[in-house]
Design a protein around this motif. Structure first.
Motif, PDB file in Angstrom:
ATOM      1  N   PHE A 167      38.368  52.822  33.923  1.00  0.00           N
ATOM      2  CA  PHE A 167      37.717  52.751  35.227  1.00  0.00           C
ATOM      3  C   PHE A 167      36.573  51.734  35.243  1.00  0.00           C
ATOM      4  N   THR A 168      36.063  51.334  34.072  1.00  0.00           N
ATOM      5  CA  THR A 168      34.934  50.414  34.034  1.00  0.00           C
ATOM      6  C   THR A 168      35.352  48.967  34.296  1.00  0.00           C
ATOM      7  N   TRP A 169      36.657  48.666  34.152  1.00  0.00           N
ATOM      8  CA  TRP A 169      37.066  47.278  34.329  1.00  0.00           C
ATOM      9  C   TRP A 169      38.280  47.084  35.222  1.00  0.00           C
ATOM     10  N   LEU A 170      39.126  48.113  35.368  1.00  0.00           N
ATOM     11  CA  LEU A 170      40.329  47.965  36.186  1.00  0.00           C
ATOM     12  C   LEU A 170      39.992  48.190  37.648  1.00  0.00           C
ATOM     13  N   ARG A 171      40.234  47.203  38.476  1.00  0.00           N
ATOM     14  CA  ARG A 171      39.888  47.273  39.890  1.00  0.00           C
ATOM     15  C   ARG A 171      41.137  47.518  40.737  1.00  0.00           C
ATOM     16  N   PRO A 172      41.048  48.388  41.726  1.00  0.00           N
ATOM     17  CA  PRO A 172      42.214  48.689  42.569  1.00  0.00           C
ATOM     18  C   PRO A 172      42.790  47.456  43.260  1.00  0.00           C
ATOM     19  N   ASP A 173      41.937  46.467  43.546  1.00  0.00           N
ATOM     20  CA  ASP A 173      42.407  45.276  44.248  1.00  0.00           C
ATOM     21  C   ASP A 173      42.726  44.128  43.292  1.00  0.00           C
ATOM     22  N   GLY A 174      42.796  44.439  41.993  1.00  0.00           N
ATOM     23  CA  GLY A 174      43.076  43.404  41.012  1.00  0.00           C
ATOM     24  C   GLY A 174      44.556  43.111  40.868  1.00  0.00           C
ATOM     25  N   ALA A 175      44.872  42.204  39.956  1.00  0.00           N
ATOM     26  CA  ALA A 175      46.272  41.809  39.753  1.00  0.00           C
ATOM     27  C   ALA A 175      47.093  42.942  39.151  1.00  0.00           C
TER      28      ALA A 175
END
Length: 207
Positions: A167-175
């Protein structure tokens, strides 16, 4: 007379916990007030106290509820007729998927558990240890020699290290989203497990 709680009561209770988890995750537990939780929930403060006696009760329910949901996932996967590798893959998939919907609660568990009183914190930690043990059991079924070398728990902790902090680096709007990352985590973990060798016993120390 016992008060019967309706489904609407439970739905509202869960909604309050979700709003509180979001505020705790964003502001931290100490900096969040019951007034802010009430406002975020669209309730009066008096109504909020009808559901939870104080802010601490919210914290306990968020932390304990999150771990209980994870335990339920483990139980569900345990009931499926899967071989050990398929089981660990399914556990990883289910956990990553759960984290994608419970990032706020997970952040609260990892960052605010220190604010729990000793008895409550220990109860949550016992539940977390059970989760580690359940994962370790599956790994030991894959590689019994690693269990004999007491490596299944360390390997489980390494696995949790990969997924617990996503959760600290994976973004919902990421690739990449959580659904895409789950098999990547499984491939990385399982690809490394066959290469692990129990450490050789060192020379006996002289007395």
């Amino acid at each position: 007379m016992v008060r019967i709680r309706t489904s609407g009561y439970e739905e509202q209770r869960e909604a309050i916990l979700a709003h509180a988890a979001r505020l705790f995750a964003q502001r931290g537990f100490p900096a969040t007030s019951m007034n802010q939780v009430a406002e975020a929930s669209g309730l009066s403060k008096a109504t909020l106290y009808h559901y939870f006696r104080d802010k601490y009760a919210l914290l306990v329910n968020i932390a304990e509820g999150h771990v209980k949901r994870l335990e339920m996932l483990v139980d569900e996967v345990a009931d499926e007729p899967l071989k050990p590798e398929a089981r660990i893959r399914e556990l990883i998939r289910r956990f990553v998927e759960e984290y994608s919907h419970a990032q706020d609660a997970h952040r609260v568990l990892t960052e605010d558990v220190r604010f729990l009183e000793d008895a409550d914190r220990e109860r949550v930690l016992v539940m977390e240890r059970r989760l580690v043990e359940r994962f370790a059991q599956v790994i030991s079924q894959m590689r019994p020699e690693l269990a004999a070398a007491s490596l299944t728990k360390p390997l489980t902790m390494l696995l949790f290290g990969m997924i617990n902090w996503m959760f600290t680096w994976l973004r919902p709007d990421g690739a990449l989203d959580h659904a895409a990352m789950a098999p990547v985590v499984a491939d990385l973990f399982l690809g490394g497990v066959p290469a692990v060798r129990p450490p050789q016993a060192g020379p006996a120390s002289s007395s």
